[in-house]
Design a protein around this motif. Structure first.
Motif, PDB file in Angstrom:
ATOM      1  N   GLY A 176       0.810  -1.213   0.000  1.00 47.53           N
ATOM      2  CA  GLY A 176       0.000   0.000   0.000  1.00 47.53           C
ATOM      3  C   GLY A 176       0.841   1.260   0.000  1.00 47.53           C
ATOM      4  N   ILE A 177       1.927   1.257   0.777  1.00 51.70           N
ATOM      5  CA  ILE A 177       2.814   2.425   0.805  1.00 51.70           C
ATOM      6  C   ILE A 177       3.456   2.646  -0.566  1.00 51.70           C
ATOM      7  CG2 ILE A 177       4.978   3.303   1.772  1.00 51.70           C
ATOM      8  CD1 ILE A 177       4.207   1.930   4.417  1.00 51.70           C
ATOM      9  N   THR A 178       3.882   1.562  -1.193  1.00 53.14           N
ATOM     10  CA  THR A 178       4.502   1.670  -2.516  1.00 53.14           C
ATOM     11  C   THR A 178       3.507   2.205  -3.539  1.00 53.14           C
ATOM     12  OG1 THR A 178       5.984  -0.180  -2.008  1.00 53.14           O
ATOM     13  CG2 THR A 178       5.692   0.404  -4.329  1.00 53.14           C
ATOM     14  N   VAL A 179       2.313   1.655  -3.526  1.00 54.01           N
ATOM     15  CA  VAL A 179       1.288   2.087  -4.480  1.00 54.01           C
ATOM     16  C   VAL A 179       0.928   3.553  -4.251  1.00 54.01           C
ATOM     17  CG1 VAL A 179      -1.135   1.814  -5.111  1.00 54.01           C
ATOM     18  CG2 VAL A 179       0.332  -0.202  -4.913  1.00 54.01           C
ATOM     19  N   THR A 180       0.729   3.924  -2.991  1.00 50.06           N
ATOM     20  CA  THR A 180       0.365   5.306  -2.677  1.00 50.06           C
ATOM     21  C   THR A 180       1.453   6.275  -3.108  1.00 50.06           C
ATOM     22  OG1 THR A 180      -0.964   4.572  -0.790  1.00 50.06           O
ATOM     23  CG2 THR A 180      -0.262   6.880  -0.819  1.00 50.06           C
ATOM     24  N   ALA A 181       2.703   5.920  -2.815  1.00 54.09           N
ATOM     25  CA  ALA A 181       3.814   6.787  -3.210  1.00 54.09           C
ATOM     26  C   ALA A 181       3.883   6.931  -4.727  1.00 54.09           C
ATOM     27  CB  ALA A 181       5.137   6.237  -2.669  1.00 54.09           C
ATOM     28  N   GLY A 182       3.673   5.819  -5.437  1.00 53.71           N
ATOM     29  CA  GLY A 182       3.710   5.874  -6.894  1.00 53.71           C
ATOM     30  C   GLY A 182       2.602   6.741  -7.470  1.00 53.71           C
ATOM     31  N   LEU A 183       1.390   6.619  -6.922  1.00 56.67           N
ATOM     32  CA  LEU A 183       0.268   7.413  -7.424  1.00 56.67           C
ATOM     33  C   LEU A 183       0.450   8.898  -7.120  1.00 56.67           C
ATOM     34  CD1 LEU A 183      -2.738   5.076  -6.527  1.00 56.67           C
ATOM     35  CD2 LEU A 183      -1.724   5.472  -8.768  1.00 56.67           C
ATOM     36  N   LEU A 184       0.932   9.204  -5.918  1.00 54.15           N
ATOM     37  CA  LEU A 184       1.170  10.602  -5.578  1.00 54.15           C
ATOM     38  C   LEU A 184       2.291  11.194  -6.435  1.00 54.15           C
ATOM     39  CD1 LEU A 184       0.831  10.543  -1.685  1.00 54.15           C
ATOM     40  CD2 LEU A 184      -0.758  11.549  -3.345  1.00 54.15           C
ATOM     41  N   ALA A 185       3.300  10.371  -6.736  1.00 55.05           N
ATOM     42  CA  ALA A 185       4.378  10.840  -7.619  1.00 55.05           C
ATOM     43  C   ALA A 185       3.828  11.126  -9.014  1.00 55.05           C
ATOM     44  CB  ALA A 185       5.492   9.801  -7.677  1.00 55.05           C
ATOM     45  N   GLY A 186       2.914  10.271  -9.482  1.00 51.68           N
ATOM     46  CA  GLY A 186       2.296  10.496 -10.783  1.00 51.68           C
ATOM     47  C   GLY A 186       1.499  11.786 -10.816  1.00 51.68           C
ATOM     48  N   LEU A 187       0.723  12.032  -9.761  1.00 54.42           N
ATOM     49  CA  LEU A 187      -0.046  13.272  -9.687  1.00 54.42           C
ATOM     50  C   LEU A 187       0.892  14.474  -9.630  1.00 54.42           C
ATOM     51  CD1 LEU A 187      -2.737  14.767  -9.389  1.00 54.42           C
ATOM     52  CD2 LEU A 187      -2.555  14.429  -6.911  1.00 54.42           C
ATOM     53  N   GLY A 188       1.958  14.352  -8.846  1.00 57.67           N
ATOM     54  CA  GLY A 188       2.914  15.452  -8.744  1.00 57.67           C
ATOM     55  C   GLY A 188       3.568  15.757 -10.080  1.00 57.67           C
ATOM     56  N   TRP A 189       3.896  14.696 -10.835  1.00 50.73           N
ATOM     57  CA  TRP A 189       4.513  14.904 -12.151  1.00 50.73           C
ATOM     58  C   TRP A 189       3.555  15.629 -13.087  1.00 50.73           C
ATOM     59  CZ3 TRP A 189       3.216  13.411 -17.089  1.00 50.73           C
ATOM     60  CH2 TRP A 189       4.194  13.640 -18.071  1.00 50.73           C
ATOM     61  N   ILE A 190       2.291  15.221 -13.074  1.00 52.59           N
ATOM     62  CA  ILE A 190       1.304  15.869 -13.950  1.00 52.59           C
ATOM     63  C   ILE A 190       1.172  17.348 -13.596  1.00 52.59           C
ATOM     64  CG2 ILE A 190      -1.149  15.989 -14.533  1.00 52.59           C
ATOM     65  CD1 ILE A 190      -1.255  12.947 -14.246  1.00 52.59           C
ATOM     66  N   LEU A 191       1.037  17.634 -12.304  1.00 46.12           N
ATOM     67  CA  LEU A 191       0.859  19.023 -11.883  1.00 46.12           C
ATOM     68  C   LEU A 191       2.095  19.865 -12.192  1.00 46.12           C
ATOM     69  CD1 LEU A 191      -0.929  18.488  -8.440  1.00 46.12           C
ATOM     70  CD2 LEU A 191      -1.959  19.004 -10.663  1.00 46.12           C
ATOM     71  N   ALA A 192       3.275  19.300 -11.932  1.00 42.95           N
ATOM     72  CA  ALA A 192       4.507  20.050 -12.182  1.00 42.95           C
ATOM     73  C   ALA A 192       4.727  20.274 -13.676  1.00 42.95           C
ATOM     74  CB  ALA A 192       5.697  19.307 -11.571  1.00 42.95           C
TER      75      ALA A 192
END
Length: 350
Positions: A253-269
């Motif tokens: 769950g931690i890995t998945v959450t970190a990956g999804l948040l990183a994806g959102l951060g990349w899109i926003l940035a």
């Protein structure tokens, strides 16, 4: 009015139209036509004024009147074809464009217009006039853009890119060329380049809707793909619940959450860096973007609660999943459907 007055009014109307002041030009033309209702030049200009103002019915009516008065003028037929094409009447537009070309076979604008009318329905038929327009007017940037559009519709994307680049070598500020190159970049997954290209197109022509729509659609598409990834990640976590131990599930769950948040951060940035404040406007006001963000937030919350916090015991999650019975077997198909929906939601225009 005397003949000299008529010419003066026509010249002033033409200057006003060139400055984008179509309403003022139309008022002067009304005075000219009141004195000389059969003035074909004034009627053609009046049709252009209506077109510029978005009154397509008026543009068609005025162009038809101009053609009736002076049927041998290719310009009148071109104006009429352009008006028909703008309202989506491709058959009438093509017919008028062919008549203009018959009257002026060496006029590049006639070849260009015929290709423009045909490209929507028959790009193969549009290719010869597009090529001929390019040959007749090699220093006109618009002919290279249209040629690129036609060959792209025929699947010749590298040739299309070369045509757009050639157009920019003639006119570096041509918004349509920047937009169309961005379309190609997005099709190749070069998201940052595509967003920056749409932004450049909009900067060169702030009044156009095309690049603005493509910018918003691209950001929404990225968010929808993130939602699909979040859905797939949730499916993995649910399948793992009850099969692996609590510690392993928490790590997953931690890995998945970190990956999804990183994806959102990349899109926003990426959107912010490539597009600027417009990206924030899309995220705050576009209903599609808001829905995608809401779905992502809910999905992420399910992953966190089910795997990291583990408010519901893993075996209970697994039992509930198994209790869905035959419905659970539909989940892979739903996933595929979501992926297809995301792929088909591009809505990029050129």
């Amino acid at each position: 009015m005397t003949g000299l007055d008529l010419r003066g009014e026509l010249m002033r109307a033409s200057a006003l139209l060139d400055l984008g002041r179509a309403a003022e030009a139309r008022a002067r033309l009304a005075a000219v036509l009141a004195a000389d209702p059969q003035n074909a030049f004034a009627l053609r200009m009046l049709a252009r004024c209506h077109h510029a103002a978005g009154d397509m019915d008026g543009a068609i009516h005025a162009a038809q009147a101009a053609v009736a008065v002076d049927p041998t003028s290719e310009h009148g037929h071109r104006i009429l074809a352009n008006a028909y094409n703008s309202v989506g009447d491709r058959r009438s537009a093509t017919s008028s464009a062919r008549e203009a070309l018959r009257l002026a076979p060496d006029e590049w604008r006639c070849h260009w217009l015929l290709a423009e009318c045909l490209r929507h329905s028959d790009p193969n038929a549009a290719l010869p006039p597009a090529r001929r327009a390019r040959d007749l007017a090699p220093n006109e940037a618009d002919v290279h853009v249209l040629y690129g559009v036609v060959v792209k519709q025929l699947g010749r994307t590298q040739e299309a890119r070369a045509a757009y680049m050639h157009a920019l070598s003639i006119n570096p500020n041509l918004a349509t060329a920047h937009n169309n190159i961005a379309v190609l970049d997005r099709a190749n997954g070069r998201w940052a380049h595509a967003l920056a290209g749409f932004r450049t197109s909009l900067r060169h022509n702030p009044q156009q809707k095309l690049a603005r729509e493509n910018l918003a659609n691209t950001i929404v598409l990225l968010l929808r793909r993130l939602c699909v990834a979040a859905y797939a990640a949730t499916l993995v976590v649910v399948l793992a619940a009850g099969v692996v131990g609590p510690g392993v599930l928490r790590g997953l769950g931690i890995t998945v959450t970190a990956g999804l948040l990183a994806g959102l951060g990349w899109i926003l940035a990426t959107a912010r860096r490539s597009v600027g404040p417009f990206a924030t406007t899309v995220l705050r006001t576009d209903r599609r973007a808001l829905i995608a963000l809401a779905v992502f937030a809910v999905t992420l919350m399910v992953v966190v609660i089910g795997s990291i916090v583990q408010i519901v015991p893993p075996h209970a999650v697994r039992s509930a999943f198994d209790g869905l019975g035959s419905g659970s077997r539909l989940l892979p198909f739903v996933s595929v459907g979501l992926l297809i929906a995301a792929r088909n939601s591009r809505n990029v225009r050129k």
